[in-house]
Scaffold this motif. Structure first.
Motif, PDB file in Angstrom:
ATOM      1  N   ASN A  98       0.730  -5.847   2.319  1.00  0.00           N
ATOM      2  CA  ASN A  98       1.350  -4.768   2.887  1.00  0.00           C
ATOM      3  C   ASN A  98       0.815  -3.419   2.448  1.00  0.00           C
ATOM      4  O   ASN A  98       0.396  -3.309   1.214  1.00  0.00           O
ATOM      5  N   HIS A  99       0.951  -2.274   3.148  1.00  0.00           N
ATOM      6  CA  HIS A  99       0.602  -0.954   2.659  1.00  0.00           C
ATOM      7  C   HIS A  99       2.029  -0.472   2.220  1.00  0.00           C
ATOM      8  O   HIS A  99       3.013  -0.534   2.776  1.00  0.00           O
ATOM      9  N   PHE A 100       1.985  -0.096   0.873  1.00  0.00           N
ATOM     10  CA  PHE A 100       3.262   0.339   0.282  1.00  0.00           C
ATOM     11  C   PHE A 100       2.961   2.153  -0.091  1.00  0.00           C
ATOM     12  O   PHE A 100       1.952   2.467  -0.491  1.00  0.00           O
ATOM     13  N   ARG A 101       4.282   2.756  -0.184  1.00  0.00           N
ATOM     14  CA  ARG A 101       4.435   4.098  -0.630  1.00  0.00           C
ATOM     15  C   ARG A 101       5.362   3.807  -1.608  1.00  0.00           C
ATOM     16  O   ARG A 101       6.444   3.507  -1.414  1.00  0.00           O
ATOM     17  N   SER A 102       5.254   4.418  -2.968  1.00  0.00           N
ATOM     18  CA  SER A 102       6.080   3.928  -3.904  1.00  0.00           C
ATOM     19  C   SER A 102       6.113   5.333  -4.881  1.00  0.00           C
ATOM     20  O   SER A 102       5.258   5.952  -5.109  1.00  0.00           O
ATOM     21  N   GLU A 103       7.419   5.615  -5.055  1.00  0.00           N
ATOM     22  CA  GLU A 103       7.671   6.950  -5.617  1.00  0.00           C
ATOM     23  C   GLU A 103       8.635   6.827  -6.696  1.00  0.00           C
ATOM     24  O   GLU A 103       9.688   6.475  -6.631  1.00  0.00           O
ATOM     25  N   ALA A 104       8.241   7.352  -8.227  1.00  0.00           N
ATOM     26  CA  ALA A 104       9.356   7.465  -9.101  1.00  0.00           C
ATOM     27  C   ALA A 104      10.351   8.609  -8.831  1.00  0.00           C
ATOM     28  O   ALA A 104      11.100   8.444  -9.570  1.00  0.00           O
ATOM     29  N   VAL A 105       9.629   9.562  -8.337  1.00  0.00           N
ATOM     30  CA  VAL A 105      10.292  10.761  -8.147  1.00  0.00           C
ATOM     31  C   VAL A 105      10.218  11.162  -6.426  1.00  0.00           C
ATOM     32  O   VAL A 105       8.980  11.105  -6.092  1.00  0.00           O
ATOM     33  N   PRO A 106      11.222  11.187  -5.686  1.00  0.00           N
ATOM     34  CA  PRO A 106      11.266  11.464  -4.347  1.00  0.00           C
ATOM     35  C   PRO A 106      10.101  12.825  -4.010  1.00  0.00           C
ATOM     36  O   PRO A 106      10.431  13.761  -4.594  1.00  0.00           O
ATOM     37  N   GLY A 107       9.477  12.377  -3.001  1.00  0.00           N
ATOM     38  CA  GLY A 107       8.481  13.556  -2.821  1.00  0.00           C
ATOM     39  C   GLY A 107       7.093  13.454  -3.448  1.00  0.00           C
ATOM     40  O   GLY A 107       6.488  14.289  -3.125  1.00  0.00           O
ATOM     41  N   ALA A 108       6.941  12.575  -4.330  1.00  0.00           N
ATOM     42  CA  ALA A 108       5.887  12.655  -5.275  1.00  0.00           C
ATOM     43  C   ALA A 108       4.351  12.160  -4.383  1.00  0.00           C
ATOM     44  O   ALA A 108       3.369  12.798  -4.724  1.00  0.00           O
ATOM     45  N   VAL A 109       4.594  11.646  -3.310  1.00  0.00           N
ATOM     46  CA  VAL A 109       3.509  11.332  -2.405  1.00  0.00           C
ATOM     47  C   VAL A 109       3.635  12.180  -1.587  1.00  0.00           C
ATOM     48  O   VAL A 109       4.325  12.435  -0.442  1.00  0.00           O
ATOM     49  N   PRO A 110       2.257  13.135  -1.199  1.00  0.00           N
ATOM     50  CA  PRO A 110       2.200  13.998   0.142  1.00  0.00           C
ATOM     51  C   PRO A 110       2.016  13.331   1.444  1.00  0.00           C
ATOM     52  O   PRO A 110       1.560  12.126   1.552  1.00  0.00           O
ATOM     53  N   ILE A 111       2.806  13.810   2.452  1.00  0.00           N
ATOM     54  CA  ILE A 111       2.598  13.396   3.773  1.00  0.00           C
ATOM     55  C   ILE A 111       2.051  14.502   4.729  1.00  0.00           C
ATOM     56  O   ILE A 111       2.721  15.610   4.707  1.00  0.00           O
ATOM     57  N   PRO A 112       1.237  14.154   5.473  1.00  0.00           N
ATOM     58  CA  PRO A 112       0.486  13.009   5.742  1.00  0.00           C
ATOM     59  C   PRO A 112      -1.025  13.278   5.169  1.00  0.00           C
ATOM     60  O   PRO A 112      -1.730  12.218   5.097  1.00  0.00           O
ATOM     61  N   ASN A 113      -1.230  14.211   4.378  1.00  0.00           N
ATOM     62  CA  ASN A 113      -2.538  14.431   3.860  1.00  0.00           C
ATOM     63  C   ASN A 113      -2.621  13.975   2.372  1.00  0.00           C
ATOM     64  O   ASN A 113      -2.206  14.372   1.329  1.00  0.00           O
ATOM     65  N   ASN A 114      -3.623  12.672   2.297  1.00  0.00           N
ATOM     66  CA  ASN A 114      -3.635  12.291   1.166  1.00  0.00           C
ATOM     67  C   ASN A 114      -4.297  12.990  -0.277  1.00  0.00           C
ATOM     68  O   ASN A 114      -4.155  12.837  -1.263  1.00  0.00           O
ATOM     69  N   HIS A 115      -5.064  13.915   0.332  1.00  0.00           N
ATOM     70  CA  HIS A 115      -5.823  14.986  -0.415  1.00  0.00           C
ATOM     71  C   HIS A 115      -5.367  16.477  -0.422  1.00  0.00           C
ATOM     72  O   HIS A 115      -6.240  17.287  -0.095  1.00  0.00           O
ATOM     73  N   ALA A 116      -4.072  16.315  -0.511  1.00  0.00           N
ATOM     74  CA  ALA A 116      -3.475  17.734  -0.509  1.00  0.00           C
ATOM     75  C   ALA A 116      -4.079  18.638  -1.332  1.00  0.00           C
ATOM     76  O   ALA A 116      -4.237  18.365  -2.687  1.00  0.00           O
TER      77      ALA A 116
END
Length: 461
Positions: free
Chosen positions: A21-39
């Motif tokens: 599966n594709h997973f999004r995992s965050e130790a701190v909420p909001g750590a992964v930018p959406i939708p730009n992977n290269h923010a």
């Protein structure tokens, strides 16, 4: 028979679930930018780092990658230099020995009880620099890795199979507890650290896959479920060594814990190299993608078997496979199979594995599924017990000894019986090409082994 292992060492981490599966995992909420992977300005002052495990333009269903959002990039490190090349584990002699005999290792000579890095190369085929074939290693560890030290393999993807004991593994993407009767896979290049829960030793096996990645076998007419089900695989959740503080503009930023330098030990072409870096590699606050470590409880295998007569081929025990691209369909660099406790009934059918010659090579492991700490299968005075491994090369005949052959001929095959419930599961590395053995593995092996499937499990010296 338990459908899930009741582990003696209890789980302490939580996981994502689902192989592939594709997973999004965050130790701190909001750590992964959406939708730009290269923010341009990633959240929490983080830096974007991508790890690609396959060709960038490969089929989408098999394209493996992960975006990591970390406090400091792994780009910041000092020069790699050769490390401990005067020692066998850091610079093993090439594997060059072939034999037409079935061979076994009742135990394994172990010169020094070290940490995770002191693995011993058993044999190999192919070439890690050509990304063909694989290697097999034993580990027998009695202490944690040195503080602020991590390991990675640049040669291949590591399938880790403990025989007895537990491993606490911290990876860049999160933490896993891996116990005997579990397996774990760590992709090429992922940095990780191994410690021992409660300081208790752990021993086992590693298959390092040079070509491609492990995947689940296709089920074909079996249908949607069976064998190793994808939903039973566990993937670590993001975890980092640090904290969140307010920045100069009152924005939240992630900050690493202050430490001295970390040592990065990497294996390249079976040899160890070392560098240092100023910050912890465990600074990934969030990640998303399809390339990650994972683990699996072998008790969860949904075994397929005959219920009227005959024997299915051992391919029905395959948990993971790695296809050999460019070869005939169905050919694998390696299949990892698990033959454990199961019900068996097939009228008029010989119960044990039959006499067999096979174009594939068969490297058989003993995995203690008995979770009792005082199990008689574990001899604390032996380096490996009840045995280490045995190897059947191409077209080497293997099967039961005469005593058990005659006993099974006389057994009643019309009633269901539980087999292999003695506390031992057999793991199998089945690979396409012959395994060249290192000198120590060849010289310490018992040649022309005949009693592989006896109730004593293996011959002793």
């Amino acid at each position: 028979m338990h459908l899930v292992t009741d582990f003696a060492v209890k789980e302490k981490y939580s996981y994502h679930e689902g192989f592939g599966n594709h997973f999004r995992s965050e130790a701190v909420p909001g750590a992964v930018p959406i939708p730009n992977n290269h923010a341009q300005r990633p959240p929490l002052g983080l830096r974007t780092e991508k790890m690609s495990g396959t060709s960038l333009v490969g089929p989408r269903s098999h394209n493996l990658y992960t975006y990591m959002y970390r406090i400091e990039s792994s780009h910041e490190h000092h020069e790699f230099t050769q490390w401990n090349h005067h020692l066998e584990y850091a610079n093993p002699p090439p594997a060059k020995n072939l034999t037409p005999n079935a061979v076994s290792w009742p135990t394994v000579p172990w010169p020094e009880k070290g940490d995770w890095i002191s693995q011993r190369l058993v044999g190999s085929n192919g070439d890690p620099q050509q990304k063909t074939g694989l290697s097999i290693w034993f580990f027998n560890i009695h202490k944690d890795m040195d503080p602020q030290t991590v390991f990675s393999s640049l040669d291949g993807e590591a399938l880790i199979v403990p025989q007895f004991g537990s491993l606490d593994i911290t990876t860049e993407l999160g933490k896993m507890l891996v116990r005997h009767n579990e397996i774990a896979v760590i992709p090429r290049g992922i940095r990780y650290r191994v410690t021992l829960p409660d300081g208790k030793p752990c021993r086992g096996y590693i298959c390092e896959l040079y070509q491609g990645h492990f995947r689940l076998p296709e089920l074909g007419i079996i249908g949607t479920t069976g064998l190793a089900n994808s939903y039973d695989f566990q993937i670590p959740k993001a975890s980092f060594e640090g904290r969140v503080e307010k920045g100069l503009n009152s924005d939240q930023i992630a900050v690493a814990n202050e430490t001295s330098e970390w040592n990065i030990v990497s294996r390249l072409n079976t040899k160890l190299w070392r560098c240092s870096q100023p910050t912890s590699p465990f600074n990934v606050v969030g990640w998303q993608g399809t390339l990650y470590p994972y683990k699996y409880d072998l008790a969860r295998v949904d075994t397929i078997a005959n219920i009227r007569y005959g024997h299915a081929d051992p391919s029905v025990f395959v948990v993971l496979t790695a296809p050999s691209f460019g070869k005939a369909p169905g050919t694998a660099v390696i299949d990892f199979a698990c033959v454990g406790p199961r019900w068996q009934v097939a009228e008029g059918t010989y119960p044990l594995p039959w006499f067999h010659r096979n174009t594939m090579q068969e490297f058989v492991l003993g995995i203690i599924d008995d979770q009792r700490l005082d199990t008689p299968l574990n001899d604390p005075k032996a380096d490996f017990s009840p045995f280490a491994a045995f190897l059947n090369g191409t077209m080497v005949t293997h099967g039961p000894d005469e005593k058990h052959y005659q006993a099974m001929k006389a057994s009643d095959t019309t009633k269901p019986v539980m087999v292999q419930n003695e506390g031992l599961t057999f793991g199998l590395f089945e690979f396409e090409c012959p395994l060249y053995l290192t000198d120590w593995a060849f010289e310490s092996a018992k040649q022309n082994s005949k009693r592989q499937f006896s109730g004593q499990f293996i011959e002793t010296k």
